[in-house]
Enzyme design. Structure first.
Site, PDB file in Angstrom:
ATOM      1  CE  LYS A   1       0.140  66.697   0.384  1.00 28.17           C
ATOM      2  NZ  LYS A   1       0.933  65.859   1.248  1.00 28.17           N
TER       3      LYS A   1
ATOM      4  CE  LYS B   1       0.039  66.918   4.310  1.00 26.16           C
ATOM      5  NZ  LYS B   1       0.979  65.882   4.769  1.00 26.16           N
TER       6      LYS B   1
HETATM    7  C1  PBG Z   1       2.087  62.465   4.834  1.00 26.65           C
HETATM    8  C2  PBG Z   1       1.753  62.869   3.453  1.00 26.65           C
HETATM    9  C3  PBG Z   1       0.485  62.863   2.875  1.00 26.65           C
HETATM   10  C4  PBG Z   1       0.665  63.214   1.555  1.00 26.65           C
HETATM   11  C5  PBG Z   1       2.010  63.464   1.366  1.00 26.65           C
HETATM   12  N1  PBG Z   1       2.671  63.262   2.561  1.00 26.65           N
HETATM   13  C6  PBG Z   1      -0.829  62.483   3.410  1.00 26.65           C
HETATM   14  C7  PBG Z   1      -1.393  63.047   4.626  1.00 26.65           C
HETATM   15  O1  PBG Z   1      -1.038  64.123   5.109  1.00 26.65           O
HETATM   16  O2  PBG Z   1      -2.245  62.355   5.150  1.00 26.65           O
HETATM   17  C8  PBG Z   1      -0.442  63.292   0.557  1.00 26.65           C
HETATM   18  C9  PBG Z   1      -0.068  63.115  -0.834  1.00 26.65           C
HETATM   19  C10 PBG Z   1      -1.174  62.792  -1.752  1.00 26.65           C
HETATM   20  O3  PBG Z   1      -2.370  62.721  -1.387  1.00 26.65           O
HETATM   21  O4  PBG Z   1      -0.849  62.591  -2.921  1.00 26.65           O
HETATM   22  N2  PBG Z   1       2.641  63.387   5.654  1.00 26.65           N
HETATM   23 ZN    ZN Z   2       2.689  62.537   7.787  1.00 22.17          ZN
END
Ligand code: PBG
Ligand code: ZN
Length: 341
Positions: A261, A208
């Site tokens: 992601k 991520k």
């Molecule tokens: C939180 C989380 C996020 C997303 C999924 N889980 C946001 C972040 O890390 O700030 C993002 C999903 C999206 O942008 O569609 N842990």
């Molecule tokens: Zn989070």
């Protein structure tokens, strides 16, 4: 005709167009295809909400009450989308994000209801994190050290294990930790095993990136960090090899599915992971990827359906076995109605 002559006359003639002349032949030779059953629809369930609430930053997406969530799942199943990724929006936040593992919390109740109504027909995946539940909006538990607030990795993974276990108890098929703390997959796997949830799978948000593309999601889920950013736990967009290390660790700790992601700006990473490991690979086309297409389409500058078709196939082509996308429902509908060709 001797060989020389045949080369001169350009025989046999190469004509790639032969296999492109109509849509049925193009379908026949298409190298990747997307089936609704490989799409996962993210859904927001909000505590205390009556009905539905539209999300400003994500046109077409809504926050749902549990009752509306059930309607939504039923429509998705009719369209052939059989998996959902659930995000909870709680009424109460605190410093430790304790409502995240409340067994009567909004996600836990939602999962129970969905499972009661649809059983095995639907695969329920739950996002496991703290950021919607902490008053400061970070994905972990903070510790004050030398006048600075730092994220306590090991305290955080204990909390995450509790959250995952509470989701499994409610009936989640797959838990999906999205925090990026070190060692959380192992901690979750152990907690699940100890409690006898040997059949609950872990889909780890292994790779991520600290991305600008999460902007719309944070306004949708009220999870913007109150200070600082997430770069100390999420990956640096400049790194590639580090992604391999993240995946390697998660698999060794017991992840069943690994995720990359965002998706669109990280297709190289998806393909690298696919080539180097033999576990299923998920790709998350995030909120920014969704909203970019929505807004440019609203302006009439792009054909929305073709853009989504192209975006999803590029992710598939890179190697994703499954795609999490806010377009899952619409895409399935367009396919059913024969609008895409
Ligand atoms: C939180 C989380 C996020 C997303 C999924 N889980 C946001 C972040 O890390 O700030 C993002 C999903 C999206 O942008 O569609 N842990
Ligand atoms: Zn989070």
């Amino acid at each position: 005709m001797n060989l020389r002559e045949s080369m001169k006359s350009d025989f046999p003639s190469v004509r790639l167009r032969r296999l492109r002349k109509n849509s049925s032949i193009r379908d026949l030779v298409a190298e990747v295809k997307i089936d609704s059953s490989s799409l996962i629809m993210p859904l927001f369930v909000k505590e205390g909400l009556d009905g539905r609430e539209s999300i400003d930053g994500m046109p077409g997406q809504e926050r749902l009450s549990i009752k509306e969530l059930l309607k939504e799942v039923s429509e998705l199943l009719d369209l052939g989308v059989k998996a959902i990724l659930l995000f909870g929006i709680p009424l109460k936040k605190d410093e430790f994000g304790s409502s995240a593992y409340d067994k009567d919390g909004v996600v836990q109740r939602a999962v129970k209801e969905v499972k009661k109504n649809f059983g095995e027909e639907v695969t329920v995946i739950t996002d496991v994190c703290l950021c919607q539940y902490t008053s400061h909006g970070h994905c972990g538990i903070l510790l004050e050290k030398d006048m600075q607030k730092i994220i306590e990795n090991d305290k955080t993974i204990e909390a995450l294990a509790k959250i995952a276990l509470s989701h499994a108890e409610a009936g989640a098929d797959i838990v999906a930790p999205s925090d990026m703390m070190d060692g959380r997959v192992g901690a979750i796997r152990r907690a699940l095993e100890d409690a006898g949830y040997t059949n609950t799978a872990i889909m780890s948000y292994s790779v991520k990136y600290a991305s600008s593309l999460y902007g719309p999601f944070r306004s949708a889920a009220y999870s913007k960090p109150a200070f600082g950013d997430r770069r100390i736990y999420q990956m640096d967009p400049r790194n590639v090899r580090e992604a391999l290390r993240e995946v390697e660790l998660d698999i060794s700790e017991g992840a069943d599915i690994v995720m990359v992601k965002p998706a669109s700006w990280y297709l190289d990473i998806i393909s690298l992971i696919k080539d180097n490991f033999n576990v299923p690979v998920a790709a998350y086309s995030v909120s920014g990827e969704y909203t970019m297409i929505k807004l440019i389409a609203e302006k009439g500058l792009i054909d929305e359906k073709q853009a989504v078709w192209e975006q999803l196939h590029s992710i598939k082509r890179a190697g994703a076995d499954m795609i999490i996308t806010y377009y899952a429902k619409e895409y399935a509908k367009w396919t059913r109605d024969g609008i895409l060709s």
